[in-house]
Design an enzyme around this catalytic site. Structure first.
Site, PDB file in Angstrom:
ATOM      1  N   GLU A 193       0.844  -1.210   0.000  1.00 13.92           N
ATOM      2  CA  GLU A 193       0.000   0.000   0.000  1.00 13.92           C
ATOM      3  C   GLU A 193       0.874   1.254   0.000  1.00 13.92           C
ATOM      4  O   GLU A 193       2.091   1.194   0.142  1.00 13.92           O
ATOM      5  CB  GLU A 193      -0.911   0.038   1.229  1.00 13.92           C
ATOM      6  N   ARG A 202      -7.302   1.035  12.734  1.00 14.02           N
ATOM      7  CA  ARG A 202      -5.921   1.330  12.348  1.00 14.02           C
ATOM      8  C   ARG A 202      -5.941   2.397  11.268  1.00 14.02           C
ATOM      9  O   ARG A 202      -6.960   2.625  10.614  1.00 14.02           O
ATOM     10  CB  ARG A 202      -5.190   0.085  11.854  1.00 14.02           C
ATOM     11  N   ASN A 252      -4.961   3.938   7.581  1.00 20.62           N
ATOM     12  CA  ASN A 252      -4.981   3.198   6.322  1.00 20.62           C
ATOM     13  C   ASN A 252      -4.322   3.904   5.139  1.00 20.62           C
ATOM     14  O   ASN A 252      -3.492   3.310   4.470  1.00 20.62           O
ATOM     15  CB  ASN A 252      -6.424   2.844   5.941  1.00 20.62           C
ATOM     16  N   GLU A 302     -12.756  -4.890   9.307  1.00 21.72           N
ATOM     17  CA  GLU A 302     -13.438  -4.594   8.044  1.00 21.72           C
ATOM     18  C   GLU A 302     -14.941  -4.845   8.122  1.00 21.72           C
ATOM     19  O   GLU A 302     -15.569  -5.271   7.148  1.00 21.72           O
ATOM     20  CB  GLU A 302     -12.805  -5.392   6.890  1.00 21.72           C
ATOM     21  N   ASN A 308     -10.272   5.332   2.109  1.00 16.79           N
ATOM     22  CA  ASN A 308      -9.127   5.260   1.210  1.00 16.79           C
ATOM     23  C   ASN A 308      -8.952   6.593   0.510  1.00 16.79           C
ATOM     24  O   ASN A 308      -9.771   7.491   0.632  1.00 16.79           O
ATOM     25  CB  ASN A 308      -9.274   4.111   0.212  1.00 16.79           C
ATOM     26  N   ASP A 367     -10.049   1.250  -4.103  1.00 15.70           N
ATOM     27  CA  ASP A 367      -9.041   1.269  -3.035  1.00 15.70           C
ATOM     28  C   ASP A 367      -8.331   2.622  -3.075  1.00 15.70           C
ATOM     29  O   ASP A 367      -8.973   3.661  -3.103  1.00 15.70           O
ATOM     30  CB  ASP A 367      -8.093   0.083  -3.217  1.00 15.70           C
TER      31      ASP A 367
END
Length: 293
Positions: free
Chosen positions: A17, A100, A102, A121, A148, A198
């Protein structure tokens, strides 16, 4: 339209990521969230380095005074690759221990916009924040399960926030003081679009590049939400791209092995690796983050 993607670095990331091209060292930086790694890749030499993070790490962004700011599961950290490693700057959501951090981006003022998510999730506990003058500020946007992006338009006036599980991207006007307003749906993806949106970034013409997890592709949409480019991949889980290189037209894409079973992994031996392709519209050079102790 852009070239076909090809493998440039075999890292086998569980959840690659946060790719970002850092001009000061002409290198790509990215993370593997679940393996708790920071990666640096120098395309000119092929040199690759890796550092261990103190927790699940969502992103690193260059800081204006050198080093980096990192989004680790429990907060924001200074990261000094050649020095003392990680040192916490601020907690993010101490009241939400199952969340958390991201994904993130800087705007033209050097403010960091970053999001959180439910690590399971499932719950709608993910929020978007702004880090400015050493303070974490809630953006005021409604919570979602997985945030995101965000992606920032080249004029600095629009923020695109991705609701991954809701399969939507919303656009918001950014005031000079960082206040968000005029929220509107930019794109709502129906079942004809494979995968979930995403990571997202903007290019220099205001196009929004979106990676699709489980979608086998990255896609570019113009500022009206019209699809203009699609780059197909040999792996399913594309997480985000960065644009950089000498002319800003080198695209690097992180991918993930997370969620793939043994049969799927056998069919996708390149899953989790770093890919490169060329585009015809350059990216926006990253603005270094302004950080106060």
């Amino acid at each position: 339209m852009g070239s076909e993607p090809h493998l440039v670095l075999a890292v086998g990331a569980t959840l690659g990521e946060g790719p970002v091209w850092v001009p000061r060292d002409n290198a790509l930086w990215f993370v593997d969230i679940k393996s708790r790694h920071v990666h640096r890749f120098d395309p000119a030499s092929g040199d690759a380095k890796r550092w261990d993070a103190p927790g699940e790490i969502g992103w690193v962004l260059p800081a204006s005074d050198g080093g980096f700011v990192a989004g680790v599961a429990d907060g924001l950290y200074r990261f000094e690759p050649e020095g003392e490693g990680f040192a916490k700057l601020r907690d993010a959501e101490p009241h939400l221990p199952d969340n958390r951090l991201n994904d993130a981006a800087t705007d033209r003022q050097g403010r960091i916009w970053f999001g959180s998510m439910d690590n399971g999730e499932e719950l709608r506990t993910g929020k978007l924040y702004r880090f400015e003058d050493g303070i974490v500020v809630d953006s005021g946007l409604a919570p979602v399960t997985i945030t995101n992006g965000p992606a920032i338009a080249p004029d600095g006036g629009t923020l695109y926030a991705v609701d991954t599980m809701g399969k939507q991207i919303h656009a918001h006007t950014i005031a000079h003081d960082g206040t968000l307003s005029d929220g509107r749906c930019f794109i709502a993806f129906d079942d004809s679009v494979k995968g979930n949106p995403d990571g997202a970034i903007c290019d220099s013409q205001g196009g929004v590049w979106v990676a699709f997890y489980g979608g086998w592709a990255v896609r570019r949409y113009d500022s009206s939400g019209t699809l203009t480019h699609q780059i197909d991949f040999p792996v399913a889980n594309i997480t985000k791209i960065a644009l950089g290189g000498e002319d800003g037209c080198d695209a690097y894409a992180t991918t993930a092995r997370k969620g793939l079973n043994d049969a799927e992994l056998a069919q996708q031996p390149l899953a989790g690796h770093l890919f490169h392709f060329r585009v015809d519209i350059p990216g926006i050079p990253v603005t270094s983050a302004n950080v106060k102790p």
